[in-house]
Motif scaffolding. Structure first.
Motif, short mmCIF file in Angstrom:
data_model
loop_
_atom_site.label_atom_id
_atom_site.label_comp_id
_atom_site.label_asym_id
_atom_site.label_seq_id
_atom_site.Cartn_x
_atom_site.Cartn_y
_atom_site.Cartn_z
N SER A 188 0.56 -1.30 -0.06
CA SER A 188 0.20 0.11 -0.01
C SER A 188 0.87 1.31 -0.22
O SER A 188 0.73 2.45 -0.36
CB SER A 188 -1.09 0.39 1.39
OG SER A 188 -1.64 -1.41 1.44
N LEU A 189 1.86 1.12 1.22
CA LEU A 189 2.74 2.90 0.43
C LEU A 189 3.90 2.29 -0.87
O LEU A 189 3.54 4.06 -1.11
CB LEU A 189 3.96 2.15 1.76
CG LEU A 189 3.68 2.11 3.12
CD1 LEU A 189 4.59 2.19 4.04
CD2 LEU A 189 2.42 4.03 3.28
N ARG A 190 3.66 1.82 -1.77
CA ARG A 190 4.37 1.54 -2.64
C ARG A 190 3.51 2.26 -3.76
O ARG A 190 3.87 3.49 -4.73
CB ARG A 190 5.28 -0.16 -2.79
CG ARG A 190 6.28 -0.04 -1.94
CD ARG A 190 6.61 -1.25 -2.84
NE ARG A 190 7.85 -1.89 -1.63
CZ ARG A 190 7.62 -3.43 -0.79
NH1 ARG A 190 6.44 -3.37 -0.60
NH2 ARG A 190 9.01 -2.90 0.28
N ASP A 191 1.88 2.23 -3.56
CA ASP A 191 0.94 2.14 -4.57
C ASP A 191 1.17 3.84 -3.98
O ASP A 191 0.82 4.33 -4.95
CB ASP A 191 -0.51 1.51 -3.67
CG ASP A 191 0.18 0.22 -4.79
OD1 ASP A 191 0.88 -0.16 -5.51
OD2 ASP A 191 -1.26 0.39 -3.50
N LEU A 192 0.97 4.18 -3.04
CA LEU A 192 0.83 5.84 -2.26
C LEU A 192 1.60 6.39 -3.14
O LEU A 192 1.82 7.71 -3.19
CB LEU A 192 0.57 5.86 -0.94
CG LEU A 192 -0.75 5.84 -0.71
CD1 LEU A 192 -0.70 5.20 1.24
CD2 LEU A 192 -1.77 6.64 -1.13
N THR A 214 7.06 12.11 0.02
CA THR A 214 7.72 11.99 -0.32
C THR A 214 7.86 11.32 1.70
O THR A 214 8.32 11.02 2.09
CB THR A 214 8.03 13.65 1.07
OG1 THR A 214 8.31 14.19 -0.58
CG2 THR A 214 9.42 13.89 1.85
N VAL A 215 6.35 11.51 1.82
CA VAL A 215 5.86 11.24 3.68
C VAL A 215 5.60 9.70 3.26
O VAL A 215 6.29 8.13 4.46
CB VAL A 215 4.51 11.29 4.53
CG1 VAL A 215 4.02 11.01 4.99
CG2 VAL A 215 4.67 13.35 3.91
N LEU A 220 7.87 4.55 4.31
CA LEU A 220 8.60 2.70 3.70
C LEU A 220 9.39 2.41 4.27
O LEU A 220 10.17 0.86 5.14
CB LEU A 220 8.46 3.08 2.21
CG LEU A 220 9.14 1.40 1.68
CD1 LEU A 220 7.84 0.50 2.02
CD2 LEU A 220 9.25 1.62 0.68
N ALA A 221 10.44 3.01 4.79
CA ALA A 221 12.16 3.19 5.07
C ALA A 221 11.79 3.50 6.56
O ALA A 221 12.95 2.25 6.99
CB ALA A 221 12.98 4.44 4.90
N HIS A 222 11.04 3.72 7.34
CA HIS A 222 10.87 3.32 8.96
C HIS A 222 10.83 2.11 9.70
O HIS A 222 11.10 1.71 9.62
CB HIS A 222 10.30 4.46 8.72
CG HIS A 222 9.66 4.54 10.78
ND1 HIS A 222 10.56 4.33 11.66
CD2 HIS A 222 8.79 4.10 11.76
CE1 HIS A 222 10.40 4.26 13.20
NE2 HIS A 222 9.15 3.98 13.21
N ARG A 223 8.93 1.52 8.25
CA ARG A 223 9.36 0.29 8.62
C ARG A 223 9.50 -1.10 8.40
O ARG A 223 10.16 -1.65 9.08
CB ARG A 223 7.88 0.06 7.70
CG ARG A 223 6.70 -1.12 7.89
CD ARG A 223 6.40 -1.15 9.61
NE ARG A 223 5.45 -0.18 9.30
CZ ARG A 223 4.67 0.06 11.52
NH1 ARG A 223 4.98 -1.19 12.18
NH2 ARG A 223 3.39 0.87 10.84
N GLU A 224 10.50 -0.61 6.75
CA GLU A 224 11.59 -1.84 6.60
C GLU A 224 13.00 -1.79 8.15
O GLU A 224 13.12 -2.25 8.21
CB GLU A 224 11.96 -0.91 5.63
CG GLU A 224 11.57 -1.19 4.70
CD GLU A 224 11.18 -0.82 3.05
OE1 GLU A 224 12.23 0.03 2.95
OE2 GLU A 224 11.65 -1.73 2.34
N ASP A 225 12.90 0.13 8.30
CA ASP A 225 13.99 -0.09 9.71
C ASP A 225 13.49 -0.93 10.54
O ASP A 225 13.99 -2.01 11.46
CB ASP A 225 14.26 1.57 9.68
CG ASP A 225 15.46 1.40 8.50
OD1 ASP A 225 15.84 1.16 8.29
OD2 ASP A 225 15.70 2.57 9.49
N ARG A 226 12.31 -0.88 10.89
CA ARG A 226 11.94 -1.25 12.36
C ARG A 226 11.32 -2.76 12.29
O ARG A 226 12.54 -3.94 13.35
CB ARG A 226 10.02 -1.23 12.96
CG ARG A 226 10.06 0.55 13.44
CD ARG A 226 10.79 0.01 14.64
NE ARG A 226 10.27 1.55 15.24
CZ ARG A 226 10.46 1.85 16.53
NH1 ARG A 226 11.96 0.67 16.87
NH2 ARG A 226 10.98 2.91 17.39
#
Length: 275
Positions: A188-192, A214-215, A220-226
């Motif tokens: 979903s983030l990639r679709d946005l 941007t957001v 996406l980066a933050h979720r992948e870090d977590r």
């Protein structure tokens, strides 16, 4: 949703007062419901969409069952249609009463919220109403039924996206461990992101943000870090480590009173990794 999993650099900007309609874009205004809390930030944003010069409007997420709020929103103008971004009570608790007040059909993924002849959204559906062109974009992950509402740009405005709880005005989104799914959420983030830059973020909670692409990339980066942190915790604690042990390691920088909320997202991340 919560501030417990804050994105890097996020800060809590000022928010408009309750019960005041605030115009955000030429076609979108917000009424903040007075239901603040750990899971709602300042409260639920009820969005009112209307093309310039038109009387009728579209309401997105009437909010919880607060009759003063519901009557105040209904009084803004004739409501042609009500849309629901997802099933959580802070967005849908007032659906029944709002439909009674306005007589407008209510549409949602979940049939439990259909009123006045409202139906489920069709895949990629475009709705033309109140002088606007709205596209329904499925964005599951926070919940299975989450959608975003894309306000298509025209000569009067550059376009915006109502993101429900998929993207918030501050912090990051908690994934509901009853039906949320991390794989869906990442998609979903990639679709946005794929919608491109220049679109205003109109979230279900918190202030509006200037650029969706941007957001969404930050999310996406933050979720992948977590997710990488959860993997590392499992390497240390063992593949079958209990969720609380993982939370205590991954969220050691977060107020422990918020750990029960963080457990929801970690449960979803563990399910994603273990399957």
């Amino acid at each position: 949703m919560t501030q417990s999993d804050s994105a890097p650099g996020a800060s809590p900007p000022s928010h408009p007062a309750y019960a005041q309609l605030r115009q955000v874009t030429p076609v979108a205004a917000v009424m903040l419901e007075n239901n603040p809390g750990m899971m709602t930030l300042d409260g639920t944003n009820t969005w009112v969409l209307r093309a310039p010069g038109r009387d009728e409007c579209v309401v997105v997420d009437p909010g919880d069952h607060d009759e003063e709020h519901l009557h105040r929103v209904a009084g803004i103008g004739p409501v042609a249609l009500t849309l629901v971004t997802h099933r959580h009570f802070d967005h849908t608790g007032g659906v029944e009463k709002f439909a009674e007040i306005t007589g407008a059909p209510v549409r949602a993924v979940d049939h439990r919220f259909h009123r006045g002849g409202g139906t489920a959204f069709e895949q990629g559906e475009v709705i033309e109403v109140a002088g606007l062109v709205l596209r329904i974009l499925p964005t599951p992950g926070h919940t299975a039924d989450s959608v975003s509402v894309v306000i298509e740009p025209d000569r009067s405005q550059p376009g915006a996206v109502l993101t429900g709880d998929t993207i918030l005005g501050r912090g990051t989104t908690v994934l509901d461990d009853s039906d949320g799914d991390l794989g869906d959420y990442l998609t979903s983030l990639r679709d946005l992101i794929g919608l491109g830059g220049g679109r205003t973020v109109l979230p279900g909670h918190g202030p509006d943000l200037p650029d969706l692409e941007t957001v969404a990339r930050q999310y996406l980066a933050h979720r992948e870090d977590r997710l990488a942190q959860v993997r590392s915790a499992l390497d240390t604690l063992g593949a079958d480590a209990p969720v609380r042990a993982v939370v205590e390691q991954v969220y050691s920088d977060v107020d422990p009173t918020l750990w029960p909320v963080a457990e929801k997202s970690v449960n979803v991340q563990l399910e994603y990794l273990r399957r």
